[in-house]
Design an enzyme around this catalytic site. Structure first.
Site, PDB file in Angstrom:
ATOM      1  N   ASP A 144       0.818  -1.219   0.000  1.00 24.46           N
ATOM      2  CA  ASP A 144       0.000   0.000   0.000  1.00 24.46           C
ATOM      3  C   ASP A 144       0.857   1.277   0.000  1.00 24.46           C
ATOM      4  O   ASP A 144       1.900   1.321   0.642  1.00 24.46           O
ATOM      5  CB  ASP A 144      -0.839  -0.048   1.300  1.00 24.46           C
TER       6      ASP A 144
ATOM      7  N   ARG B 248     -12.345   1.709   7.808  1.00 22.04           N
ATOM      8  CA  ARG B 248     -10.974   2.186   7.553  1.00 22.04           C
ATOM      9  C   ARG B 248     -11.011   3.470   6.712  1.00 22.04           C
ATOM     10  O   ARG B 248     -10.277   3.632   5.750  1.00 22.04           O
ATOM     11  CB  ARG B 248     -10.142   1.120   6.834  1.00 22.04           C
TER      12      ARG B 248
ATOM     13  N   ASP C   4     -11.794 -18.131   0.518  1.00 17.90           N
ATOM     14  CA  ASP C   4     -12.845 -19.065   0.122  1.00 17.90           C
ATOM     15  C   ASP C   4     -12.518 -19.671  -1.229  1.00 17.90           C
ATOM     16  O   ASP C   4     -11.690 -19.139  -1.979  1.00 17.90           O
ATOM     17  CB  ASP C   4     -14.198 -18.347   0.069  1.00 17.90           C
TER      18      ASP C   4
ATOM     19  N   GLU D  98      21.551 -13.753  12.368  1.00 16.21           N
ATOM     20  CA  GLU D  98      20.185 -13.894  11.831  1.00 16.21           C
ATOM     21  C   GLU D  98      20.216 -13.917  10.300  1.00 16.21           C
ATOM     22  O   GLU D  98      19.476 -14.670   9.661  1.00 16.21           O
ATOM     23  CB  GLU D  98      19.306 -12.739  12.322  1.00 16.21           C
TER      24      GLU D  98
END
Ligand code: DGJ
Length: 729
Positions: A369, A445, A536, A616
């Site tokens: 975004d 939102r 779905d 890491e």
């Protein structure tokens, strides 16, 4: 006076008439009894669904269960259904308003105001289709010109049946539909245990089980086109006892509908259960014009006698073979900038992120975004799908060139269905937003929804998205949807047809996705709805990957992904390693544990890799190499749940290759205690005779691994990672 001749004449005519009538009755009876013998069998390798036409000409379910061995027995099946018109008849598509006093499959108000529909069998046929056999059954009301066609596709190998219906009519004027189910299934067992998968933002797919009692239990959603806050569009039924992972009779079912749905479970006075999967009729009466066809969503189900594990593997196999466009494909590793930069980035920031990602081996960068319009926070810009050149100087082309120069691929975020009031799109087309005239719109939102049922809106979005996709080399689109739908009103439909909007909205989303995915077949579309709010089977057809949750805490994700795994294949589950302390929970988990969790999905990172310690970074490099080595096994292998993380002290799962020569076991031990018992966990689905070896040379037969099990490592600290790989020579 009647003469003798006249008397005989009258007698003859009377007798002839009687014979004629008797002949009609005889032929009618003969026909009914021929139809009576009509038995329709929908079979997979292990399941039979048997439907029969009763003497009243109506269609009843006479059996649903394990495959029957003898063809001849099927005709004379004893039936719990009664098989004729009665309140407890197991009518396959029961209409409302007649003698069936339980929940109907269909409710139609005819032109004359009559709300009763009784469907009689007309004809049926079967044909081979991709992967299985399709059975089509035509029903018709004998008083009204109303037709219902039932479709069943049986996939033998996967043991899955997909079913849906179509409703149409030829009455003079439109009829009103107020119920329109995909199908109706009946069961007869001692007890029924329903598991639902409820949801909320960052709390998707939470499982709970309850015994069904007399009466109705409804699972439904009313959020328009997402499920977060309600329940996911799938359920599990355990027969006689609660569903168990490895044994017992279980049904898993899901509806392919990216909109309001409703599953009704009704236990009747005789203890039978009817299951009705459907679009939720909430605020959705539908005026069906003559000759138009109302197609219901597909209901996909499997029955297993070997518990939920087998049932999930059936559904996974079906989804990979027939529903996901890239069901057998491998996925790339990804870096997403969202949890790291939010809206605050420019080209320089992004390039720094990518460089380190490339250095550690990541394949693709996804720009989330904030790259378009005026979008520095979530209050503005949605709808203006033009590159924000203040942030990305030189436009997308320049940025993508830099990504390509690094040898990476590029993906981009859209939230097509939304509009911000502070956007050029809204200023130009306020009428495209869903809102009720004269009422203050409900915002979610800070944004409104575009009316996707409007072809002009679809055209605008198609043009804008394809323009962006054509402007640079883009391999991946993340399609987000961050609010639910309210204020149901569309300027496109007249007053009497407003109830069609929930249905038409979803069809609009599908139409747009169909155009885009056909025009850009090489682009991977990922679904998202503030996390897994819209996960779905309908969406999966267009988006073979769905961002599973905004909760990226490795421990909580394990539970969410456990629930999700009941239905969706691993490659469909978007999952990333993110920063610790975690943004949502503050929990700290080792980076290796975050990686095994994210690898039980489509693997990626969502943090600034530059900020990691050298140790890491070394771990990240290893993880990426591991994913490159095992990615195909993870996504194309068979998935086994080896623990229940809600009950056990550890989460464990395994991927077994199709040829059973390789297995990867991963998971985590939740808590470490002093002097702790190390668990042995039996593996599943291996070949008993085969010898499997680990990298450090240990060798075990499949038989040993499946009976004695694998010994979990000695843990150190909480959320300790587990990863064990076995391969046969
Ligand atoms: C919600 C998604 O779930 C996040 O991953 C991110 O894309 C944001 N939306 C962006 O607004």
């Amino acid at each position: 006076m009647v003469t003798l001749i006249e008397y005989y004449k009258t007698f003859l005519i009377y007798t002839m008439k009687k014979i004629f009538l008797l002949l009609i009755v005889f032929f009618t009876c003969f026909q009914v009894s021929a139809e009576d013998r009509k038995t329709i069998r929908v079979s997979t390798d292990n399941t039979d669904l048997i439907l029969k036409v009763a003497p009243n000409g109506r269609l009843y379910q006479s059996y649903l269960g394990s495959k029957l061995l003898n063809e001849q027995d099927i005709v004379s099946l004893p039936s719990a259904s009664g098989g004729d018109a009665s309140a407890n008849g197991w009518e396959v598509y029961a209409g409302s308003g007649a003698e069936d006093y339980f929940e109907p499959a269909v409710a139609i108000t005819h032109n004359d105001g009559n709300p009763c529909t009784i469907l009689r069998y007309v004809s049926s046929e079967s044909k081979a289709v991709d992967g299985g056999t399709e059975t089509i059954i035509r029903l018709r009301d004998d008083q009204y010109p109303v037709d219902v066609t039932l479709y069943y596709i049986a996939y033998p190998k996967e043991d899955v049946i997909k079913t849906w219906s179509e409703i149409s009519h030829q009455e003079k004027k439109p009829v009103m539909l107020s119920r329109y189910s995909s199908t109706m299934l009946y069961f007869s067992a001692e007890k029924y245990f329903l598991t639902e998968f409820s949801s909320d933002w960052a709390k998707e797919v939470q499982m709970s089980t309850q015994e069904l009692q007399f009466g109705k239990k409804i699972l439904d959603t009313k959020l328009g086109s997402r499920a977060a806050m309600f329940v996911q569009p799938f359920f599990e039924l355990g027969f006689d006892r609660p569903a168990n992972e490895h044994q017992g009779d279980v049904l898993l079912g899901t509806i392919g509908w990216t909109g309001n749905f409703r599953f009704t479970f009704e236990v009747d006075n005789e203890g039978n259960l009817r299951v009705i999967p459907a679009i939720n009729p909430y605020a959705s009466y539908y005026e069906l014009a003559p000759k138009d066809v109302f197609k219901t969503p597909e209901f996909i189900f499997t029955l297993s006698k070997e518990g939920t594990g087998k049932a999930s593997r059936n559904i996974h196999a079906w989804a990979r073979n027939y529903q996901l466009k890239d069901g057998k494909g491998d996925r790339m590793t990804l870096l997403n900038n969202w949890e790291n930069t939010g809206f605050k980035f420019d080209e320089k920031v992004l390039v720094e992120l990518m460089k380190e990602a490339k250095h550690l081996g990541v394949d693709m960068f996804l720009l989330d975004d904030g790259w378009f319009g005026k979008r520095d926070d979530d209050c503005s810009g949605l709808g203006d799908w033009f590159v924000n050149e203040q942030k990305l100087k030189g436009g997308l082309g320049t940025l993508v060139q830099k990504v390509k120069a690094l040898g990476m691929r590029f993906g981009i975020w859209f939230e097509p269905e939304m509009v911000s009031e502070d956007s050029d799109l809204y200023r130009t087309h306020p009428e495209w937003a869903i809102q009720i005239p004269g009422r203050k719109p409900m915002r979610g939102r800070y944004q409104l929804l575009l009316d996707l049922s409007n072809p002009d809106v679809q055209d605008y979005l198609y043009e804008r998205i394809s323009d962006i996709l054509n402007s640079a080399d883009i391999s991946y689109v993340k399609w987000d949807m961050n609010r639910s739908i309210s204020d149901w009103y569309t300027a496109l439909l007249p007053a009497n047809r407003q109830g069609e909007l929930p249905h038409r909205y979803v069809l609009g989303v599908y139409a747009l996705l169909e155009r885009l995915t056909s025009a850009f077949p090489e682009v991977l579309f990922e679904g998202c709805s503030g996390g897994g709010g819209r996960f779905d089977a309908g969406m999966l057809y267009y988006c073979p990957q769905i961002w599973c949750s905004d909760d990226t805490d490795a421990y909580e994700r394990t539970i969410i992904q456990y629930g999700t795994s009941f239905f969706y294949p691993i490659s469909a589950v978007g999952s990333h390693v993110s920063v610790v302390p975690n943004h949502q929970t503050g929990r700290v988990t080792p980076i290796e544990t975050r990686a095994v969790t994210a690898m039980a999905g489509s693997f990626g990172y969502e943090l600034d890799l530059n900020l990691l310690s050298d140790e890491e970074k070394e771990s990240v490099t290893k993880q990426i190499q591991q994913f490159k080595e095992y990615g195909s096994l993870i996504h194309n292998g068979t998935y086994y749940r080896l623990s229940n993380p809600l009950e056990d002290a550890y989460a464990l799962w395994a991927f077994v290759s199709e040829d059973k020569k390789e297995v990867l076991v991963q998971g985590m031990i939740f808590r470490t205690e002093a002097n702790m018992v190390r668990h042995c966990v039996p593996l599943r689905g291996l070949d008993a005779e085969t010898v499997y070896r680990t990298k450090d040379g240990a060798a075990y037969t499949g038989d040993t691994l499946m009976h004695a099990g694998v010994l979990l490592p000695k843990s150190w600290g909480d959320y300790y990672p587990v990863s064990m790989h076995f391969i046969s020579e």
